[in-house]
Motif scaffolding. Structure first.
Motif, PDB file in Angstrom:
ATOM      1  N   GLU A 237       0.800  -1.226   0.000  1.00 26.36           N
ATOM      2  CA  GLU A 237       0.000   0.000   0.000  1.00 26.36           C
ATOM      3  C   GLU A 237       0.836   1.280   0.000  1.00 26.36           C
ATOM      4  O   GLU A 237       0.299   2.367  -0.201  1.00 26.36           O
ATOM      5  CB  GLU A 237      -0.930   0.014   1.227  1.00 26.36           C
ATOM      6  CG  GLU A 237      -2.027  -1.032   1.181  1.00 26.36           C
ATOM      7  CD  GLU A 237      -1.643  -2.367   1.792  1.00 26.36           C
ATOM      8  OE1 GLU A 237      -2.539  -3.156   2.133  1.00 26.36           O
ATOM      9  OE2 GLU A 237      -0.410  -2.633   1.938  1.00 26.36           O
TER      10      GLU A 237
ATOM     11  N   THR B 106     -11.005   0.531   3.068  1.00 19.10           N
ATOM     12  CA  THR B 106     -10.268   1.778   2.840  1.00 19.10           C
ATOM     13  C   THR B 106     -10.375   2.701   4.049  1.00 19.10           C
ATOM     14  O   THR B 106      -9.367   3.237   4.532  1.00 19.10           O
ATOM     15  CB  THR B 106     -10.784   2.491   1.576  1.00 19.10           C
ATOM     16  OG1 THR B 106     -10.580   1.645   0.436  1.00 19.10           O
ATOM     17  CG2 THR B 106     -10.062   3.815   1.357  1.00 19.10           C
TER      18      THR B 106
ATOM     19  N   ALA C 134      -8.335   1.558   7.007  1.00 24.17           N
ATOM     20  CA  ALA C 134      -6.885   1.581   6.829  1.00 24.17           C
ATOM     21  C   ALA C 134      -6.254   2.923   7.172  1.00 24.17           C
ATOM     22  O   ALA C 134      -5.031   3.012   7.280  1.00 24.17           O
ATOM     23  CB  ALA C 134      -6.540   1.205   5.394  1.00 24.17           C
TER      24      ALA C 134
ATOM     25  N   PHE D 174      -1.860   6.345   7.034  1.00 22.60           N
ATOM     26  CA  PHE D 174      -2.110   4.934   6.744  1.00 22.60           C
ATOM     27  C   PHE D 174      -1.630   4.066   7.895  1.00 22.60           C
ATOM     28  O   PHE D 174      -0.494   4.179   8.348  1.00 22.60           O
ATOM     29  CB  PHE D 174      -1.402   4.513   5.455  1.00 22.60           C
ATOM     30  CG  PHE D 174      -1.634   3.071   5.094  1.00 22.60           C
ATOM     31  CD1 PHE D 174      -2.829   2.677   4.520  1.00 22.60           C
ATOM     32  CD2 PHE D 174      -0.677   2.105   5.360  1.00 22.60           C
ATOM     33  CE1 PHE D 174      -3.069   1.350   4.212  1.00 22.60           C
ATOM     34  CE2 PHE D 174      -0.896   0.778   5.056  1.00 22.60           C
ATOM     35  CZ  PHE D 174      -2.106   0.399   4.476  1.00 22.60           C
TER      36      PHE D 174
END
Length: 478
Positions: free
Chosen positions: A293, A348, A351, A358
């Motif tokens: 990510e 999403t 996260a 993040f």
């Protein structure tokens, strides 16, 4: 060019250095000019199959130049490239194909999956010849989605992490700042290209600089040494297991590794013993930290600090920021961070923190701005009220001269709540004794950290990116 994304890279590089070697595979080299022509032809062929801006093109198969060609051709059209883990089962692959809604699947003949628009590499070359050489210049924005990379799936269903062209470009900048990549660089790519680090930490930075990428279909110690010696490889990326295998092989003492300028390692915490084995031979061994990510570079240890800070994953990358939450969880922010997960707004939202950082799920500590990764948040276990970080225990065990690799997990215990269970892979020809190993650990670890259960194994279960599948180890009966 109206294409601001990766799809324009072959043509931009070809007009600067058309005859320079770009890719070599199985003894055959392709110049940057040839890569530009081939990707244009492939883009036209994909267009004939109906691929348009935002559509998904999947790739399934071992490392091969067609992987890079399919990526760049997909991005010429403004479509999204989806590299699949060829080690997965057909059911797992079918799930990901359905989840991303792949319009076309390009696949190796060894991996046959039912798909209405499948292109096999068995007929790839003949099919490619039918494509037009006419330049394509579709408008592609820097913030458009470029990749969907499925997480390793260590818990539940894998999620498709989206990476934009901007994410990949900023990651490339960060890597090039951390490593002084030159235009005459020779990169060895043996880690699977569906893994974000092999793709974005090795292939793309080498390509943008006009360097030469030597691609191998898979990791093999003997072939690795041969390619390094024959091509004068200057840098490579690998996971800890790959480097441990090389150092413990019979070729280690005699291999000519003099051309290697820097070795990059990531994917999991690297045992100190492995780092020092390479440093003792005069090789620059640099560890980084990141995730799919984060495209993936979140931190990087530069060569100048590789000895003094051995064991550290380095400070935060140039274009990025990092902090630790109150729990010790590592949180990251920057232009390399994913915008989210494909068709999964719930994941999403979960996260990211409320202020947009993040959540990595990893635990770390900072020392003078340098990150030391302790463990996965979910891998930590509590024994007798004390936190135990398996990575710390693994680091101590791998300092034993007879141990090649180890994985430690927490398992239930009636007295202590949880205790450690170590799965140890000995070096070739060595014998590891459980009682002797515990005796070895006594001066190195607090007693509550020493695994109660020690099992000797010939191999460890892994994800496609080379990480140990600890959930699978936890499920094994005692």
């Amino acid at each position: 060019m109206r294409n601001s994304g990766l799809g324009s890279w072959p043509h931009r590089r070809a007009r600067m250095a058309p005859k320079r070697e770009a890719l070599t595979y199985d003894g055959v080299s392709t110049s940057y000019e040839e890569v530009a022509v081939r990707t244009t032809r492939l883009a036209w062929r994909l267009r004939e199959l109906g691929v348009r801006h935002g559509d998904r093109v999947a790739y399934l198969g071992p490392n091969h130049p067609s992987f890079a060609e399919t990526l760049f051709a997909t991005h010429q059209l403004g479509a999204i490239f989806v590299p699949l883990n060829f080690r997965l089962t057909p059911a797992e692959i079918n799930y990901q194909l359905a989840d991303c809604g792949a319009h076309v699947l390009v696949h190796a003949p060894s991996h046959v999956v039912e798909h209405p628009r499948a292109v096999s590499l068995a007929t790839y070359e003949d099919w490619l010849l039918g494509g037009s050489d006419e330049p394509l210049d579709e408008p592609v924005g820097i913030d458009d989605a470029a990749l969907i990379l499925y997480t390793s799936g260590t818990t539940g269903r894998p999620k498709g992490a989206i990476l934009s062209h901007a994410n990949l470009l900023w990651n490339t900048f960060n890597l090039m700042i951390g490593v002084d990549i030159a235009s005459d660089e020779v990169a060895l790519i043996t880690a699977p290209l569906f893994h974000v680090a092999a793709l974005t930490q090795t292939l793309l930075p080498t390509f943008i600089k006009g360097g030469h990428s030597v691609i191998a279909s898979h990791w093999d110690v003997t072939e690795c040494v041969s390619l390094i010696e024959n091509h004068g490889v200057t840098w490579m990326f690998g996971v800890s297991t790959m480097y441990a295998d090389l150092a413990s092989s019979s070729l280690w003492q005699t291999a000519d590794l003099s051309s290697l300028r820097v070795l990059l390692c990531g994917g999991a915490a690297v045992p100190d013993a492995v780092i020092h084995t390479y440093q003792d031979r005069g090789l620059v061994f640099c560890q980084g930290y990141g995730l799919t990510e984060t495209a993936p570079g979140a931190t990087f240890l530069e060569a100048s600090d590789s000895v003094r800070r051995a064991g550290s994953a380095g400070p935060c990358v140039f274009f990025g920021d990092l902090r630790l939450a109150d729990t010790g969880e590592i949180e990251v922010q920057g232009p390399n961070v994913t915008p989210g997960y494909w068709n999964d707004p719930v994941a999403t939202r979960a996260a990211f923190t409320e202020d947009g950082w993040f959540r990595t799920g990893d635990l770390g500590r900072l020392d003078d701005g340098h990150l030391y990764v302790l463990d996965r948040l979910k891998d930590m276990y509590i024994s007798g009220g004390e936190n135990v970080y398996p990575a710390e225990v693994e680091n101590a065990i791998t300092s034993h001269p007879d141990v090649a690799e180890v994985a430690v997990v927490g398992v239930p215990d009636q007295r202590w709540g949880e205790v450690g269970r170590a799965f140890v892979r000995p070096r070739d020809g060595a014998v590891v004794d459980a009682a002797g190993l515990r005796e070895f650990l006594l001066p190195r670890l607090a007693k509550y950290k020493i695994p109660v259960h020690v099992e000797v194994v010939s191999e460890l279960p892994r994800t496609g990116s080379g990480k140990v599948l600890k959930p699978a180890l936890r499920r094994l009966p005692l």
